[in-house]
Motif scaffolding. Structure first.
Motif, PDB file in Angstrom:
ATOM      1  N   LYS A  56       6.711  -3.250   0.579  1.00  0.00           N
ATOM      2  CA  LYS A  56       6.042  -2.092   1.298  1.00  0.00           C
ATOM      3  C   LYS A  56       5.392  -0.984   0.696  1.00  0.00           C
ATOM      4  N   GLU A 106       1.809  -2.571   0.268  1.00  0.00           N
ATOM      5  CA  GLU A 106       1.143  -1.873   1.329  1.00  0.00           C
ATOM      6  C   GLU A 106       0.547  -0.663   0.740  1.00  0.00           C
ATOM      7  N   LEU A 135       2.984   4.402   6.324  1.00  0.00           N
ATOM      8  CA  LEU A 135       3.259   3.151   6.972  1.00  0.00           C
ATOM      9  C   LEU A 135       4.214   3.423   8.307  1.00  0.00           C
TER      10      LEU A 135
END
Length: 318
Positions: A4, A103, A304
């Motif tokens: 992430k 990400e 996010l």
């Protein structure tokens, strides 16, 4: 596996970001370079970081930050980042031949102080040799100090150090300074500052007691060597941001510092953030780096979650 978020760098900024990200259950992957902990690992006493009235050793402070990040679930990976690819998400970061994906990426690789590269310098960093007047000036109260450099930074360091030192000698290898006229005039008007221009540093001198005793220089006019006596030597010849590995993947200024949207840690690539000295050309303190690490983690978390609107962009590269 796509992470992430990934944090590149483990100084105060990177570790603070890791703490906040880990507490948000984002399981950050933290990449440690060749010098885990950043510049504070070469600092002895840290007396200006809030919460430690008696001070704390630099390496201990960084070790505590790392343990705190690990406690909340941050994962650490040792290695050197060779290149990055921020053209598409997930982003790709190559570490010693292995390509990792994330990400989001937070860059906190810091800036390295430039040194003279002379004998006696590196082995006495933190023991009489320093690159930060704000950090170490207090330890030289009532003592003689040498500042090496000819730019605005050297003038600022010399002026600041007169608050503590009995005498400050400015050493520069040329007979003319690079500093702005206003800075030169300000320093020349200070009675505590002496000048040693047109002198090339040769060696940091150490006395029989193992303590820095001065700076050996060559008088460029006469060719003779001289010993300038002092209790401390402050090297003020600039910093180099650790951004070469980026290869122009994000916007940097003419000196290589990462450009961020004012008031944020956003770079011109959505999902890539920067914090700490790698984007700070002004303050360069552990506490400001830690604060920007918190900002980067919060900016990253908002992206996010999908609640961040990235409304700033700029050309890629410097």
């Amino acid at each position: 596996m796509v992470h992430k978020t990934m944090v590149v760098g483990t100084g105060p900024a990177g570790l603070t970001a890791a703490i906040y990200l880990a507490r948000a259950n984002l399981s950050p992957l933290v990449i440690e370079g060749l010098e885990p902990g950043g510049q504070l690992t070469t600092t002895t006493d840290v007396e200006n970081f809030p919460g430690f009235p008696e001070g704390i050793m630099g390496p201990e402070l960084m070790a505590n930050m790392r343990k705190q990040a690990e406690r909340f679930g941050a994962n650490f990976r040792n290695g050197w980042v060779e290149q990055v690819d921020f053209s598409n998400r997930p982003f790709k970061v190559t570490i010693e031949g292995e390509v990792l994906e994330a990400e989001t990426v937070i860059i906190s690789t810091g800036a390295s102080a430039r040194y003279l590269g002379i004998p006696g310098e590196q082995e006495n960093v933190g023991r009489g040799v320093s690159t930060c007047a704000t950090c170490d000036g207090f330890f030289f109260r009532g003592k003689k100090i040498i500042v090496v450099g000819g730019g605005d930074s050297a003038m600022e360091e010399a002026s600041f150090l007169t608050r503590f030192a009995s005498q400050v000698t400015l050493v520069h290898r040329r007979d003319e300074l690079r500093a702005s006229k206003i800075m030169q005039e300000r320093v020349k008007g200070n009675e505590k500052i002496d000048w040693a221009l047109n002198r090339s540093p040769l060696e940091v001198a150490v006395g029989d007691n193992g303590v820095v005793s001065g700076l050996k220089v060559r008088n460029n006019e006469s060719g003779q060597e001289e010993l300038l006596e002092a209790d401390g030597v402050f090297v003020a010849i600039g910093h180099t941001p650790n951004t070469k590995f980026l290869g122009g993947a994000i916007q940097t200024d003419e000196h290589g510092y990462i450009v961020v949207k004012p008031g944020t840690t956003e770079t011109n690539v959505p999902g890539v953030f920067a914090c700490g000295d790698v984007q700070d050309i002004r303050y360069r303190q552990a506490i400001t780096a830690a604060g920007s690490g918190c900002m980067a983690a919060m900016d990253c978390e908002k992206l996010l979650e999908g609640s961040m609107v990235h409304d700033w962009s700029g050309p890629v590269g410097s």
